[in-house]
Design a protein around this motif. Structure first.
Motif, PDB file in Angstrom:
ATOM      1  N   ALA A  44       4.499   2.995   6.253  1.00 16.98           N
ATOM      2  CA  ALA A  44       3.268   3.804   6.247  1.00 16.98           C
ATOM      3  C   ALA A  44       2.623   3.791   4.865  1.00 16.98           C
ATOM      4  CB  ALA A  44       3.594   5.238   6.657  1.00 16.98           C
ATOM      5  N   VAL A  45       3.435   4.049   3.831  1.00 11.85           N
ATOM      6  CA  VAL A  45       2.884   4.123   2.465  1.00 11.85           C
ATOM      7  C   VAL A  45       2.501   2.727   1.972  1.00 11.85           C
ATOM      8  CG1 VAL A  45       3.360   4.793   0.076  1.00 11.85           C
ATOM      9  CG2 VAL A  45       4.181   6.219   1.963  1.00 11.85           C
ATOM     10  N   ARG A  46       3.361   1.755   2.245  1.00 14.91           N
ATOM     11  CA  ARG A  46       3.078   0.389   1.786  1.00 14.91           C
ATOM     12  C   ARG A  46       1.754  -0.112   2.382  1.00 14.91           C
ATOM     13  NH1 ARG A  46       7.905  -2.941   3.180  1.00 14.91           N
ATOM     14  NH2 ARG A  46       6.976  -2.805   5.238  1.00 14.91           N
ATOM     15  N   GLY A  47       1.567   0.142   3.700  1.00 16.27           N
ATOM     16  CA  GLY A  47       0.330  -0.276   4.374  1.00 16.27           C
ATOM     17  C   GLY A  47      -0.885   0.423   3.781  1.00 16.27           C
ATOM     18  N   TYR A  51      -3.531  -3.825   7.527  1.00 16.34           N
ATOM     19  CA  TYR A  51      -2.499  -2.929   6.976  1.00 16.34           C
ATOM     20  C   TYR A  51      -2.604  -1.508   7.523  1.00 16.34           C
ATOM     21  CZ  TYR A  51      -1.739  -6.617   3.523  1.00 16.34           C
ATOM     22  OH  TYR A  51      -1.450  -7.803   2.901  1.00 16.34           O
ATOM     23  N   LEU A  52      -3.808  -1.141   7.955  1.00 18.30           N
ATOM     24  CA  LEU A  52      -4.021   0.254   8.364  1.00 18.30           C
ATOM     25  C   LEU A  52      -4.112   0.345   9.880  1.00 18.30           C
ATOM     26  CD1 LEU A  52      -6.710   1.015   5.646  1.00 18.30           C
ATOM     27  CD2 LEU A  52      -4.316   1.722   5.584  1.00 18.30           C
ATOM     28  N   GLU A  78       6.955  -1.296  -4.152  1.00 19.75           N
ATOM     29  CA  GLU A  78       7.040  -2.551  -3.389  1.00 19.75           C
ATOM     30  C   GLU A  78       5.643  -3.148  -3.179  1.00 19.75           C
ATOM     31  OE1 GLU A  78       8.651  -3.470   0.904  1.00 19.75           O
ATOM     32  OE2 GLU A  78      10.035  -2.129  -0.131  1.00 19.75           O
ATOM     33  N   ALA A  79       4.676  -2.287  -2.868  1.00 19.57           N
ATOM     34  CA  ALA A  79       3.307  -2.755  -2.627  1.00 19.57           C
ATOM     35  C   ALA A  79       2.675  -3.290  -3.915  1.00 19.57           C
ATOM     36  CB  ALA A  79       2.465  -1.620  -2.057  1.00 19.57           C
ATOM     37  N   GLY A 101      -2.377   6.357   5.853  1.00 18.49           N
ATOM     38  CA  GLY A 101      -1.313   5.427   6.239  1.00 18.49           C
ATOM     39  C   GLY A 101      -0.470   6.083   7.326  1.00 18.49           C
ATOM     40  N   LYS A 102      -0.337   5.418   8.492  1.00 18.02           N
ATOM     41  CA  LYS A 102       0.423   6.025   9.599  1.00 18.02           C
ATOM     42  C   LYS A 102       1.768   5.329   9.736  1.00 18.02           C
ATOM     43  CE  LYS A 102      -3.142   5.579  12.757  1.00 18.02           C
ATOM     44  NZ  LYS A 102      -4.480   5.587  12.285  1.00 18.02           N
TER      45      LYS A 102
END
Length: 731
Positions: free
Chosen positions: A607-610, A729-730, A568-569, A481-482
């Protein structure tokens, strides 16, 4: 002096004598006669007139309950019973029997020490009988049995005297079999129900009579007399010679434990992780009024004059007006008690002080929610959280009829969520959509009706829709995740959790509240490797997050943001924006920018959510739908109609049991197919079916329907109809 005032005086004098207190719950399947029994006990104690007992449904004080003829909320009442020349204080909770309100039973079981389990002599034990017994035994609550509607056996089924006793014996055996299956230890330790021992009573709550073997010895009334009186339709003679309230309350006083005895056994069950040698541990085990205040909140209601009223069981200490208490797991602000009282049905009676061992109703605990641990100490190990046996399976969207009521509606919905923890309230600030999820159609109907009636907010609701869940079927990773500025990268691995681990999370055997060593042992026992067991960072529902990284600078201060994005994700998965469950995510590597300004929330969270959402899609995401077990009892000649009702709704029949000329069809079907079931099953069986439903967890939506169902949900939620790709997402 009025009868009620006298009763209040007698109650307040007995409150400080724990050996003379009995805290009991009345539990049973729906329509087995709990509220009628409660009425008669109150009449016997002199709180309502005997003429109206059984018809008044005094404990069903809400107009909705009166109109529908069912109990919706648990009601508490305190009364006095005299036994062998001594007075006893009985704190009684009448609980609902409808499966949609099972959460009330769970909460009531935490407050009481004993339960009177009612079973209909004709219907026998039903699914909800089994559920309430399981709830009682899990909380360490001792059961006694009352077999109700014995007159129906004689007058409707026309059994003879011998057959009557055989049938009653069968009911006792069935309940004992359930107790033994649920807790062999309790069964062996004297909790086996035995009419000879006096832990079983028989009678008719409607006609106000009951018998038990100990009472037969003193009153001289025999089974033959019961049979003859019922046959002759002379219930009044029975009610005079063997009154229900004496028989049942004698059994309660004689066979159910007082708080001194019960807390020694129950505290280790409901306060498993607390240290019993501490000051508060000892005070609770001994029900000490001089110890620190330890209160568990089991119910919250709203009084238009006094505001929020918290009801709960006081395990140690004494409550007085002005007491300064702390609610655990909150900011630890001082909550000052403004009133201390007890409930008498719908009324709340104020008292000067209240000792350990009682069920209290207090105002002023503004930080408390249902399940809160409240203490006079700043720090205290919390009680075990309340475990509900079913989950919300239906949702309605609610909006205010008049725009001016919108701010009030938000406040009201938050109140609703606080009052009933089995309701999930989701207020979407972005779309302005307010969603209420509940246990079933009836549950949601009652809640929405009460918002309009009690809170004075006119609302418009959508038809109920089903709550789905998302989960993964395979493993994948590491997924990168960026962050938007490309300076921070997070690498995550995904895999589904085993059923065994999910069950342990649901039962509360693995929680973040456990001390680190205990938690590690529990994880090792559940099959995690040593490294993982040491690095569990967070649990959300039935999802787990492990930080497997080593020696990464600045990760500590970023971890809170990582977890926020992960939560959240999971709150809305990529497939249909439904809650995600049963997923294990491991953080295996992180690259962070050394400058704090470049690794703030605006960088880390996306980044983390994606990465989480993209990873879920790559790990084979699937949709789960809620299921319910259906039990339909019909005459033999309607068996085909009953099975067709289940099979025609994507259901499967897995058992059939016949008894006499009736047959019980047991099956399972998805909640999505059960709308309008009540009307259909009635017309298919000419109104001769009796049925009940029970939550049966979530199961995968059949592959052939998946796309269609997902499309429908996305359309309803205003999302793009096409399911996103991992690449979305990525980036």
């Amino acid at each position: 002096m009025t009868r009620r005032r006298k009763m209040v005086e007698r109650v307040t004098t007995l409150m400080s004598q724990p050996e003379q207190i009995r805290n009991i719950g009345i539990v049973a399947h729906i329509d087995h006669g709990k509220t009628t029994l409660s009425d008669n006990l109150l009449a016997g104690a002199g709180m309502i007139s005997e003429e109206i007992a059984g018809k008044a449904c005094w404990m069903d004080s809400d107009e909705e309950e009166q109109a529908r003829g069912i109990t919706i909320d648990s009601s508490n009442v305190s009364m006095v019973h005299e036994y062998e020349g001594k007075e006893y204080l009985i704190n009684m909770i009448d609980t609902p029997g409808h499966v949609d309100f099972g959460g009330d039973v769970t909460r009531a079981m935490r407050a009481v020490d004993g339960a009177v389990v009612l079973v209909d002599a004709v219907e026998g034990t039903m699914p909800q009988t089994e559920t309430v017994l399981r709830q009682a035994l899990k909380e360490g609550v001792r059961p006694v049995l009352f077999i109700n509607k014995v007159d129906r056996l004689i007058n409707e089924l026309l059994v003879d005297e011998v057959e009557m006793q055989v049938r009653l014996g069968k009911v006792i055996d069935k309940v004992n079999k359930l107790i033994k299956g649920m807790s062999e230890e309790a069964y062996k330790n004297g909790w086996k129900l035995d009419a000879g021992e006096g832990t079983v009573a028989f009678g008719s709550a409607l006609y106000n009579w009951a018998i038990s073997i100990p009472y037969m010895k003193t009153s001289g009334v025999s089974f033959k007399d019961v049979y003859d009186c019922c046959k002759a339709g002379d219930m009044k003679t029975l009610a005079k010679s063997s009154p229900l309230c004496e028989v049942v309350l004698d059994m309660v006083v004689n066979k159910l434990p007082d708080p001194l005895d019960a807390q020694k056994r129950r505290v280790p069950i409901i306060w498993q992780h607390g240290d019993k040698t501490t000051k508060e541990g000892q005070a609770m085990l001994n029900c000490d009024p001089e110890g620190p205040v330890c209160l568990m909140v089991t119910d919250i209601s709203f009084d238009p004059h006094a505001g929020e009223v918290a009801t709960g069981r006081l395990f140690s200490g004494t409550l007085k007006r002005g007491n300064e208490l702390y609610v655990m797991d909150t900011a630890k602000n001082v909550n000052r008690l403004t009133q201390v009282g007890i409930f008498m049905g719908a009324e709340r009676i104020e008292v000067e002080s209240l000792n350990a061992g009682n069920i209290a109703a207090v105002t002023g605990l503004k930080d408390a929610i249902v399940g809160s641990t409240v203490s006079s100490m700043m720090e205290m190990q919390t009680f075990e959280s309340l475990k509900h046996y079913s989950e919300p399976v239906m949702t309605v969207a609610v909006e205010a009829k008049n725009m001016k009521d919108l701010p009030k509606l938000v406040t009201v919905l938050r109140q609703v969520g606080k009052e009933d923890p089995t309701v999930l309230v989701n207020i979407d600030e972005e779309t302005g959509e307010h969603l209420i999820s509940g246990m079933g159609e009836l549950h949601l109907e009652i809640i929405t009706h009460r918002i309009a009636r009690d809170k004075g907010v006119e609302i418009v609701t959508t038809p109920p829709i089903v709550v789905y869940r998302e989960t993964i079927t395979g493993s994948v990773g590491p997924i990168e995740g960026k962050s938007p500025n490309r300076h921070n990268r997070f690498y995550l691995e995904f895999e589904p959790l085993s059923e065994e681990v999910v069950q342990k999370l649901k039962d509360g055997d693995i929680t973040m509240n456990l001390p680190a060593l205990e938690r590690r042992d529990a994880l090792l026992e559940a099959g995690f490797d040593k490294d993982e067991a040491k690095n569990l960072t967070a649990i959300q529902g039935t999802n787990m997050f492990f930080d497997m990284t080593k020696g990464i600078q600045n990760l500590n201060e970023t971890m809170e943001l990582v977890l926020e994005a992960w939560r959240e994700a999971l709150a809305g998965g990529p497939l249909a924006n439904e809650q995600v469950q049963n997923v294990k995510i491991r953080l295996v590597d992180v690259k962070l920018h050394e400058d704090a300004i470049h690794r703030g929330p605006a960088q880390v969270i996306p980044a983390v959510r994606g990465a989480v959402k993209g990873g879920l899609l790559m790990a084979g995401i699937s949709l789960l739908e809620p299921m319910q077990i259906l039990q339909i009892t019909v005459p033999q000649d309607h068996m085909g109609a009953a099975t067709a009702q289940i099979q025609g709704r994507r259901g499967q029949v897995f058992d059939m049991q016949s008894e006499g000329d009736t047959i019980t069809v047991i099956g399972k079907a998805p909640v999505a197919e059960l709308f309008g079931f009540a009307g259909d099953v009635r017309s298919a069986t000419e109104g001769r079916a009796m049925w009940s439903t029970e939550f049966a967890g979530f199961e995968t939506v059949p592959g052939g329907m998946l796309k269609e169902v997902v499309k429908e949900i996305r359309k309803r939620k205003g999302l793009k109809e096409n399911i996103p790709e991992p690449a979305d997402y990525l980036a």
